[in-house]
Design an enzyme around this catalytic site. Structure first.
Site, mmCIF file in Angstrom:
data_model
loop_
_atom_site.group_PDB
_atom_site.id
_atom_site.type_symbol
_atom_site.label_atom_id
_atom_site.label_comp_id
_atom_site.label_asym_id
_atom_site.label_seq_id
_atom_site.Cartn_x
_atom_site.Cartn_y
_atom_site.Cartn_z
ATOM 1 N N ARG A 197 0.849 -1.182 0.000
ATOM 2 C CA ARG A 197 0.000 0.000 0.000
ATOM 3 C C ARG A 197 0.893 1.242 0.000
ATOM 4 N NH1 ARG A 197 -2.121 -3.687 3.575
ATOM 5 N NH2 ARG A 197 -4.235 -4.417 3.129
ATOM 6 N N LYS A 220 -2.087 -2.598 7.614
ATOM 7 C CA LYS A 220 -3.526 -2.500 7.891
ATOM 8 C C LYS A 220 -3.986 -3.622 8.811
ATOM 9 C CE LYS A 220 -7.972 -2.021 5.483
ATOM 10 N NZ LYS A 220 -8.625 -1.994 4.140
ATOM 11 N N HIS A 272 -3.987 3.359 -4.920
ATOM 12 C CA HIS A 272 -4.269 1.922 -4.787
ATOM 13 C C HIS A 272 -4.165 1.204 -6.124
ATOM 14 C CE1 HIS A 272 -5.231 -0.684 -1.476
ATOM 15 N NE2 HIS A 272 -6.125 -1.348 -2.189
ATOM 16 N N ARG A 275 -1.176 -1.104 -6.261
ATOM 17 C CA ARG A 275 -1.354 -2.426 -5.619
ATOM 18 C C ARG A 275 -2.143 -3.342 -6.547
ATOM 19 N NH1 ARG A 275 -1.147 -4.715 -0.351
ATOM 20 N NH2 ARG A 275 -3.030 -5.762 0.376
ATOM 21 N N HIS A 298 -3.294 -10.258 2.826
ATOM 22 C CA HIS A 298 -4.728 -10.423 3.042
ATOM 23 C C HIS A 298 -4.971 -11.487 4.099
ATOM 24 C CE1 HIS A 298 -5.798 -8.831 -1.247
ATOM 25 N NE2 HIS A 298 -5.648 -7.865 -0.366
ATOM 26 N N TYR A 307 -8.510 -11.278 -7.865
ATOM 27 C CA TYR A 307 -7.523 -11.226 -8.946
ATOM 28 C C TYR A 307 -7.395 -12.552 -9.688
ATOM 29 C CZ TYR A 307 -6.146 -7.105 -6.262
ATOM 30 O OH TYR A 307 -6.149 -5.908 -5.581
#
Length: 343
Positions: A197, A220, A272, A275, A298, A307
């Protein structure tokens, strides 16, 4: 009269234990609530239980927000923004007594709010308020249940995820490299090379570089992750500093570059897009979806599966395993001949 209508609602006025026993008065918003309370008291009296009653909970939503912040919210990375958002939400809901706040109140607010904001914004508010009640329950600071426990979020369409092609990447990097301040160039390059990020790359410190790897902290998810980088990029980064932050804030510089190059991006996907670009090209080049999950950090594979369709063989079985796959050219040729004869 045991239950009577008063100006403030419905008042229960009874002596559950009979004449001479303790008198109980309590006012409720609806007659149904008053009747339930009356039955509750009569049941306790019949069972011989104590009639000691807790005082009504008069705390408002704002009171709970402050309680949540003092005992938990202040530990979050986004503590100030979350606290501000919750307070703003309470004012929009007219700051009712927390005990009387119900799913119906939220449903009405949701209907009105959708005239002003996108469903995704409303879903964020929903999540914040629901999480607040849940956390207070876990901390044993709230015992009236979570009014949003069974309320579903508003259904939203999956947002478009833009990514840059090779030509756009080359143009962007060349444009940034020509600038006197190279911070934006290196932050962009690092995001494209690692899928990090923008905030993770922009706040990178020299101490987080180790050989040909970079470790991102304060992510995050709250978990650090290490991603390999090329020796060339690693060497360029080491030349900048040996201690402390490697870059200054360069968000506006990136925004200006995107505008200068007329790169069209969906709303909310400015930095973003880097990313998304990493993840999309990773899958198009044959990358493994589970490896991508670890690289991006994630917590759930569900996020990474967005994706999956970029993989070269994604759903390739559809062409091989469908019910007409083995009919072959004979079916097509016959169809064509029939069409010609009919013509």
């Amino acid at each position: 009269m045991a239950i009577r209508k008063v100006t403030t609602g419905w008042q229960v006025d009874i002596q559950p234990g009979g004449r001479g026993s303790r008198r109980v008065r309590r006012t409720f918003k609806t007659q149904a609530e008053a009747k339930r309370f009356e039955r509750h008291l009569h049941g306790k009296a019949a069972a011989g239980d104590s009639l000691d009653l807790a005082k009504p909970d008069t705390r408002t939503l704002l009171d709970l927000v402050q309680l949540w912040h003092d005992h938990h919210g202040h530990t979050l990375k986004s503590a100030r923004d979350r606290h501000r958002s919750l307070r703003k939400l309470c004012h929009a809901l007219d700051n009712p007594r927390a005990e009387s706040f119900t799913a119906q109140h939220w449903a009405q607010y949701r209907t009105d709010r959708l005239q002003e904001v996108k469903p995704s914004t409303l879903n964020h508010e929903h999540a914040y308020l629901k999480a607040m009640f849940s956390e207070l329950e876990r901390l044993d600071l709230w015992h009236q249940g979570n009014p949003l426990a069974k309320v579903r979020k508003v259904r939203t369409d999956e947002t478009e995820m833009a990514y840059l092609d090779h030509a756009q990447i080359r143009r962007l990097l060349a444009h940034l490299k020509a600038k006197p301040n190279r911070d934006c160039y290196f932050i962009t390059l690092l995001c494209l090379a690692t899928g990090a990020r923008w905030s993770e790359s922009q706040t990178l410190r020299a101490e987080q570089l180790s050989q040909d790897r970079v470790t991102f902290v304060a992510t995050k998810s709250g978990k650090s992750r290490t991603v390999p980088i090329s020796p060339t990029i690693a060497g360029q980064l080491r030349q900048r500093r040996t201690i402390g932050r490697l870059f200054g804030n360069a968000y506006k510089a990136f925004q200006s570059a995107v505008q200068d190059l007329a790169i069209q991006l969906p709303p909310g996907q400015l930095t973003h897009v880097l990313r998304h670009t990493f993840a999309s090209h990773f899958m198009m080049n044959g990358g493994n979806i589970l490896v991508l999950q670890r690289i991006l950090g994630h917590q759930s594979i569900t996020m990474t599966m967005r994706y999956a369709h970029f993989a070269p063989d994604h759903l390739e079985e559809a062409a091989k395993l469908n019910p007409v796959a083995n009919l072959g050219r004979h079916f097509v040729d016959t169809h064509k001949k029939t069409a010609t004869m009919d013509g």
